[in-house]
Design a protein around this motif. Sequence first.
Motif, mmCIF file in Angstrom:
data_model
loop_
_atom_site.group_PDB
_atom_site.id
_atom_site.type_symbol
_atom_site.label_atom_id
_atom_site.label_comp_id
_atom_site.label_asym_id
_atom_site.label_seq_id
_atom_site.Cartn_x
_atom_site.Cartn_y
_atom_site.Cartn_z
ATOM 1 N N TYR A 32 0.648 -1.254 0.041
ATOM 2 C CA TYR A 32 -0.060 -0.127 0.101
ATOM 3 C C TYR A 32 0.823 1.230 0.035
ATOM 4 O O TYR A 32 1.991 1.230 0.529
ATOM 5 C CB TYR A 32 -0.926 0.146 1.406
ATOM 6 N N ASN A 33 0.357 2.213 -0.657
ATOM 7 C CA ASN A 33 0.818 3.599 -0.453
ATOM 8 C C ASN A 33 0.400 3.953 0.725
ATOM 9 O O ASN A 33 -0.970 4.021 1.043
ATOM 10 C CB ASN A 33 0.806 4.618 -1.533
ATOM 11 N N VAL A 34 1.003 4.682 1.587
ATOM 12 C CA VAL A 34 0.417 5.020 2.950
ATOM 13 C C VAL A 34 0.766 6.404 3.210
ATOM 14 O O VAL A 34 1.911 6.931 3.012
ATOM 15 C CB VAL A 34 1.080 4.288 3.944
ATOM 16 N N GLY A 35 -0.107 7.386 3.607
ATOM 17 C CA GLY A 35 0.312 8.499 4.165
ATOM 18 C C GLY A 35 -0.673 9.477 5.057
ATOM 19 O O GLY A 35 -1.398 8.739 5.681
ATOM 20 N N TRP A 36 -0.572 10.612 5.078
ATOM 21 C CA TRP A 36 -1.013 11.353 6.219
ATOM 22 C C TRP A 36 -1.817 12.729 5.390
ATOM 23 O O TRP A 36 -1.246 13.244 4.597
ATOM 24 C CB TRP A 36 -0.299 11.950 7.169
ATOM 25 N N PHE A 37 -2.984 12.858 5.942
ATOM 26 C CA PHE A 37 -3.801 14.300 5.583
ATOM 27 C C PHE A 37 -3.837 14.849 7.081
ATOM 28 O O PHE A 37 -3.652 14.323 8.147
ATOM 29 C CB PHE A 37 -5.020 13.787 4.974
ATOM 30 N N ASP A 99 -3.868 3.325 0.401
ATOM 31 C CA ASP A 99 -4.232 2.708 -0.845
ATOM 32 C C ASP A 99 -3.470 1.754 -1.564
ATOM 33 O O ASP A 99 -2.378 2.375 -1.803
ATOM 34 C CB ASP A 99 -5.112 3.862 -1.547
ATOM 35 N N SER A 100 -4.087 0.893 -2.252
ATOM 36 C CA SER A 100 -2.829 0.013 -3.036
ATOM 37 C C SER A 100 -2.893 0.417 -4.609
ATOM 38 O O SER A 100 -2.027 -0.124 -5.354
ATOM 39 C CB SER A 100 -3.660 -1.390 -3.033
ATOM 40 N N GLY A 101 -4.130 1.554 -4.792
ATOM 41 C CA GLY A 101 -3.836 1.938 -6.166
ATOM 42 C C GLY A 101 -3.611 3.278 -6.310
ATOM 43 O O GLY A 101 -3.060 3.598 -7.390
ATOM 44 N N LEU A 102 -3.980 4.240 -5.838
ATOM 45 C CA LEU A 102 -4.056 5.677 -5.996
ATOM 46 C C LEU A 102 -2.546 6.045 -5.639
ATOM 47 O O LEU A 102 -2.095 5.766 -4.628
ATOM 48 C CB LEU A 102 -4.763 6.522 -4.842
ATOM 49 N N ARG A 103 -1.853 6.856 -6.818
ATOM 50 C CA ARG A 103 -0.490 7.075 -6.536
ATOM 51 C C ARG A 103 -0.588 8.291 -5.627
ATOM 52 O O ARG A 103 -1.403 9.245 -5.451
ATOM 53 C CB ARG A 103 -0.275 7.792 -7.823
ATOM 54 N N CYS A 104 0.577 8.395 -4.874
ATOM 55 C CA CYS A 104 0.877 9.423 -3.741
ATOM 56 C C CYS A 104 0.733 10.729 -4.370
ATOM 57 O O CYS A 104 0.203 11.815 -3.768
ATOM 58 C CB CYS A 104 2.289 9.283 -3.403
ATOM 59 N N ASP A 111 -11.480 11.886 -2.132
ATOM 60 C CA ASP A 111 -12.204 12.047 -0.865
ATOM 61 C C ASP A 111 -11.672 10.576 0.089
ATOM 62 O O ASP A 111 -11.442 9.464 -0.310
ATOM 63 C CB ASP A 111 -13.704 11.961 -0.727
ATOM 64 N N PRO A 112 -11.991 10.922 1.418
ATOM 65 C CA PRO A 112 -11.611 9.816 2.444
ATOM 66 C C PRO A 112 -12.018 8.297 2.107
ATOM 67 O O PRO A 112 -11.574 7.580 2.111
ATOM 68 C CB PRO A 112 -12.024 10.318 3.793
ATOM 69 N N HIS A 113 -13.558 8.407 1.660
ATOM 70 C CA HIS A 113 -14.070 7.136 1.292
ATOM 71 C C HIS A 113 -13.747 6.318 0.067
ATOM 72 O O HIS A 113 -14.072 5.196 -0.111
ATOM 73 C CB HIS A 113 -15.645 7.219 1.212
ATOM 74 N N GLU A 114 -12.861 7.039 -0.502
ATOM 75 C CA GLU A 114 -12.230 6.334 -1.865
ATOM 76 C C GLU A 114 -10.868 5.673 -1.506
ATOM 77 O O GLU A 114 -10.485 4.924 -2.476
ATOM 78 C CB GLU A 114 -12.077 7.590 -2.826
ATOM 79 N N PHE A 115 -10.438 6.076 -0.183
ATOM 80 C CA PHE A 115 -9.446 4.972 0.188
ATOM 81 C C PHE A 115 -9.591 3.622 0.676
ATOM 82 O O PHE A 115 -10.605 3.450 1.253
ATOM 83 C CB PHE A 115 -8.450 6.014 1.208
ATOM 84 N N ASP A 116 -8.714 2.817 0.517
ATOM 85 C CA ASP A 116 -8.935 1.387 0.889
ATOM 86 C C ASP A 116 -8.901 1.492 2.449
ATOM 87 O O ASP A 116 -9.969 0.900 2.915
ATOM 88 C CB ASP A 116 -7.554 0.685 0.573
ATOM 89 N N TYR A 117 -8.232 2.184 3.079
ATOM 90 C CA TYR A 117 -8.265 2.506 4.591
ATOM 91 C C TYR A 117 -8.002 3.854 4.949
ATOM 92 O O TYR A 117 -7.330 4.538 4.285
ATOM 93 C CB TYR A 117 -7.223 1.642 5.008
ATOM 94 N N TYR A 118 -8.541 4.230 6.025
ATOM 95 C CA TYR A 118 -8.643 5.746 6.527
ATOM 96 C C TYR A 118 -8.683 5.466 7.877
ATOM 97 O O TYR A 118 -9.795 4.942 8.517
ATOM 98 C CB TYR A 118 -9.646 6.355 5.679
ATOM 99 N N GLY A 119 -7.674 6.260 8.499
ATOM 100 C CA GLY A 119 -7.604 6.214 10.122
ATOM 101 C C GLY A 119 -8.814 7.062 10.868
ATOM 102 O O GLY A 119 -9.295 7.675 10.350
#
Length: 128
Positions: A32-37, A99-104, A111-119
């Motif tokens: 997964y690509n992982v990051g912070w908002f 997210d496994s597909g959305l590029r950084c 939007d948050p709901h479009e990510f595989d996972y959101y904290g």
Amino acid sequence: QLQLVQSGGGLVQPGGSLKLSCAASGFTLDRYNVGWFRQAPGKEREEVSCISSGDGSTDYADSVKGRFTLSRDNAKSTVYLQMNSLKPEDTAVYYCAADSGLRCDNWDLFDPHEFDYYGQGTQVTVSS
């Protein structure tokens, strides 16, 4: 339950440091690509940083470059955001995403709901 579990955050004085953690529960983060908002009251959500699953390259918002460092430990399925030289304008709720597909480089388009996972969000307050 498959989820991201955030920890860290809190109250710190200007110039201080904090470290946020984002751990995968029930799955592994290595693909997964992982990051912070972050989102401050009355302001739009801002993408802070993202780290790619492939080459481990990182992106940072101009507002945090040189102060924040994002790293990942795939063995622990955890991503860390080290925040140094904190400023009052860094005050916000910080959200981890994966997210496994959305590029950084285009995460801010989604939007948050479009990510595989959101904290669940972690409050960071920088104040004297």
